[in-house]
Design a protein around this motif. Structure first.
Motif: not given
Length: 412
Positions: A321-325
């Motif tokens: 779920g993290h947008a960018t990593g």
């Protein structure tokens, strides 16, 4: 419209007599090192600015100085000098340079040593210790430019924090990002959620990704409103300021919260130093994601991998779920984007959109100033009679639809 090769060169290059670098050198104070990095009689700190090397140090009596890195005698590095009795003493032959950059002792000179020292030519730079930063003017002449007395420079230490880190890309990539409102809701979606929480006004940026931009020219640069439509016939207005040549003053996420100043100063053509000043003008700053730094000279962290490793992006975290990593910090996400653009971004093949108006104005004001300098003029934005850096105050808020966003700025 995409830039030409010549425009991109003029915009980005600062070394070896490049017009942009010489304009900045003459007409602007440059942040050199966080004040907290220098200790009285402590180790000198290497500072590279506009492609040249300097050392910063703090003397026995607490004054800060910036001098050329190389000893004026036999040109070895003063990074190795002893910092003692209000000066740096070269360990090669014992020549001593004071905080003003003057040679005050030359123990291997026979005869009248004091007279000899007066004849030694050195570069001498004006220094100011304000707002948690050591600033230096590298220009020529007896009259320095107006000091950038920004909203944080007069605050007590417990109402601000200063951190910085060296990033291996050109400085303009960082400056552009500070004025790019539409990237915040995409690149920083997860960071915003983590740091702001569900009830913070800043969360509106993750839901309305295409702001309308309205601009107002200012003596120091410009300010602009990023306007986002909200339900219930309301708008979210964020008014930010660009202050020449590199300051992005970003409004607080809500009333009484800290504001941030992002700026990217040129180390050389392909390296910049990213600065983060977090400040609260109304109360103590306390512990924040900006102030909780382990190292004021190397924070936020750079992306942990190479280009071949997607700069260390964590795809498992993205699947969860993290947008960018890039979970390390908001700044780490930005740095990854700069690295992805290359050492000097190629602006000649860009395909821009309505959200890029603020970025285009950054470029236009920098290029205009460089061209004025090349024509033998003092850049308009460096010496405007109405120039007042303290008025560069950024603010945001939710307003009824149709309200002029300038109601938020009436006191600024």
């Amino acid at each position: 419209m995409a830039m030409t090769v010549e425009e991109n060169e003029l915009l980005t290059r600062v070394e070896n007599g490049a017009p942009m670098g010489e304009m900045i050198r003459q007409h602007y104070w440059i942040p050199a090192v966080p004040s907290a990095k220098l200790e009285a009689d402590g180790a000198p700190v290497l500072v590279r600015l506009l492609g040249r090397n300097y050392v910063a140090f703090r003397t026995t009596d607490g004054k800060a100085g910036v001098i050329d890195e190389l000893c004026p005698h036999r040109k070895t590095s003063m990074m190795m000098a002893r910092n003692e009795h209000n000066g740096l003493r070269c360990i090669f032959h014992g020549w001593k340079v004071n905080v003003e950059g003057q040679v005050v002792e030359a123990p291997n000179q026979v005869g009248d040593q004091a007279q000899f020292c007066k004849r030694v030519k050195t570069s001498q730079y004006r220094v100011e210790d304000r707002g948690g930063i050591i600033w230096v003017w590298l220009g020529k002449g007896d009259t320095p430019p107006r000091f950038p007395d920004l909203p944080f420079t007069q605050l007590p230490a417990d109402q601000r924090s200063v951190t910085s880190v060296e990033v291996p890309t050109n400085w303009v990539q960082g400056v552009e990002a500070s004025m790019d409102s539409s990237h915040v809701g995409v690149l920083h979606e997860s960071t915003t959620q983590i740091t702001a929480g569900g009830g913070n006004e800043r969360m509106h940026m993750t839901k309305a990704l295409a702001p309308r931009l309205e601009f107002e020219e200012r003596p120091y640069g410009y300010r602009y409103a990023a306007l986002r439509d909200l339900p219930d016939d309301k708008i979210y207005a964020r008014v930010n300021n660009f202050v020449m040549p590199w300051y992005g003053i970003i409004c607080a996420p809500d009333a009484n919260s800290p504001s941030t100043v992002f700026f990217s100063t040129p180390v050389d053509d392909v390296t910049h130093r990213a600065w983060f000043v977090h400040f609260n003008p109304t109360r103590k700053l306390g512990m924040t994601v900006m102030s909780a730094t382990p190292d004021v000279w190397n924070f936020p962290p750079l992306p942990p991998g190479t280009r071949e490793q997607s700069f260390g992006q964590n795809r498992d975290l993205m699947r969860r779920g993290h947008a960018t990593g890039f979970h390390q910090h908001l700044g780490t996400e930005d740095f990854a984007m700069f690295l992805g653009q290359g050492p000097i971004a190629d602006r000649t093949t860009e395909q821009l959109c309505s959200a890029d108006g603020a970025v285009l104005r950054v470029r236009a004001q920098l290029l205009k100033s460089a061209r004025e300098f090349m024509a033998g003029k003092t850049p308009t934005l460096a010496d405007n009679p109405d120039l007042d850096y303290s008025r560069a105050i950024s603010i945001g808020g939710v307003l009824p639809a149709g309200t002029d966003w300038r109601v938020l700025t009436e006191s600024a």
